[in-house]
Design a protein around this motif. Structure first.
Motif, mmCIF file in Angstrom:
data_model
loop_
_atom_site.group_PDB
_atom_site.id
_atom_site.type_symbol
_atom_site.label_atom_id
_atom_site.label_comp_id
_atom_site.label_asym_id
_atom_site.label_seq_id
_atom_site.Cartn_x
_atom_site.Cartn_y
_atom_site.Cartn_z
ATOM 1 N N ILE A 1 0.845 -1.199 0.000
ATOM 2 C CA ILE A 1 0.000 0.000 0.000
ATOM 3 C C ILE A 1 0.879 1.247 0.000
ATOM 4 O O ILE A 1 0.598 2.219 -0.706
ATOM 5 C CB ILE A 1 -0.968 -0.028 1.196
ATOM 6 C CG1 ILE A 1 -1.988 -1.153 1.010
ATOM 7 C CG2 ILE A 1 -1.674 1.313 1.365
ATOM 8 C CD1 ILE A 1 -2.835 -1.421 2.233
ATOM 9 N N ASP A 2 1.960 1.225 0.778
ATOM 10 C CA ASP A 2 2.888 2.361 0.801
ATOM 11 C C ASP A 2 3.527 2.612 -0.564
ATOM 12 O O ASP A 2 3.789 3.757 -0.934
ATOM 13 C CB ASP A 2 4.002 2.132 1.827
ATOM 14 C CG ASP A 2 3.591 2.518 3.229
ATOM 15 O OD1 ASP A 2 2.589 3.242 3.374
ATOM 16 O OD2 ASP A 2 4.283 2.097 4.176
ATOM 17 N N LYS A 3 3.788 1.543 -1.292
ATOM 18 C CA LYS A 3 4.460 1.657 -2.594
ATOM 19 C C LYS A 3 3.479 1.816 -3.753
ATOM 20 O O LYS A 3 3.867 1.676 -4.912
ATOM 21 C CB LYS A 3 5.319 0.419 -2.837
ATOM 22 C CG LYS A 3 6.435 0.250 -1.842
ATOM 23 C CD LYS A 3 7.157 -1.057 -2.067
ATOM 24 C CE LYS A 3 8.176 -1.307 -0.984
ATOM 25 N NZ LYS A 3 8.749 -2.667 -1.072
ATOM 26 N N ASN A 4 2.202 2.070 -3.443
ATOM 27 C CA ASN A 4 1.142 2.207 -4.454
ATOM 28 C C ASN A 4 0.991 0.948 -5.301
ATOM 29 O O ASN A 4 0.714 1.020 -6.498
ATOM 30 C CB ASN A 4 1.381 3.429 -5.344
ATOM 31 C CG ASN A 4 1.159 4.717 -4.603
ATOM 32 O OD1 ASN A 4 0.324 4.780 -3.698
ATOM 33 N ND2 ASN A 4 1.914 5.735 -4.965
ATOM 34 N N LYS A 5 1.185 -0.201 -4.679
ATOM 35 C CA LYS A 5 0.986 -1.486 -5.348
ATOM 36 C C LYS A 5 -0.152 -2.260 -4.685
ATOM 37 O O LYS A 5 -0.145 -3.487 -4.658
ATOM 38 C CB LYS A 5 2.268 -2.317 -5.292
ATOM 39 C CG LYS A 5 3.411 -1.757 -6.079
ATOM 40 C CD LYS A 5 4.610 -2.672 -6.002
ATOM 41 C CE LYS A 5 5.782 -2.089 -6.745
ATOM 42 N NZ LYS A 5 6.960 -2.964 -6.678
ATOM 43 N N ALA A 6 -1.105 -1.540 -4.143
ATOM 44 C CA ALA A 6 -2.209 -2.197 -3.434
ATOM 45 C C ALA A 6 -3.042 -3.035 -4.385
ATOM 46 O O ALA A 6 -3.513 -4.110 -4.029
ATOM 47 C CB ALA A 6 -3.075 -1.160 -2.739
#
Length: 160
Positions: A74-79
């Motif tokens: 989620i932090d890396k925008n890979k949610a």
């Protein structure tokens, strides 16, 4: 703001693991001793109980690790990725495993309730398997929703 909330959740995941570690260190050997006193004719049950509870701790910590990885995605925008779906699938299987392992110990809760004349002990023994199954169902629903969102996203990417 999003990094703060995921950081908070990561810290919460770590703090969730600490009481279980304390239970494994202090309470599981005591439960084994109580079981040995409860069933003196089956002294080996003490070790089976300890093995069962320690074996249930392994998928618990693996599920916590997967939750930590999910928060990192989620932090890396890979949610919305296959990695998140796989992490949720692993959490689901861990929860099912924990539930099955704790169901194996339920007959001992019944024996303890019968000896101590406390029928509520059986319901206490059902708390962990029930909670694990709720987590497994919740993870399965999230996994399915996330997979459908990924499919819709890929269809939209192909049309543009």
């Amino acid at each position: 703001m999003r990094r703060v909330s995921t950081l908070f959740l990561k810290i919460a995941v770590i703090f969730i693991g600490l009481p279980v570690l304390a239970l494994c260190i202090f309470l599981v050997p005591e439960i084994g001793n109580i079981t040995a006193k409860l069933l003196p004719e089956f002294s080996y049950v003490k070790y089976l109980v300890s093995i069962d509870f320690y074996a249930a701790a392994i998928p618990f910590y693996f599920a916590l690790y997967q939750a930590f990885k999910l928060l990192s995605y989620i932090d890396k925008n890979k949610a919305f990725s296959e990695l998140s779906v796989k992490a949720l699938m692993k959490i689901k299987y861990c929860a099912i495993t924990i539930s099955i392992l704790h169901m194996l110990v339920l007959p001992l809760f019944y024996l303890f309730a019968d000896k101590d004349d406390a029928p509520g002990v059986v319901f206490i023994g059902l708390v962990v398997p029930f909670a694990s199954m709720v987590i497994a169902v919740f993870a399965a629903v999230l996994q399915r929703l996330l997979q459908e969102a990924i499919n819709i996203k890929s269809e939209n990417d192909l049309t543009i």
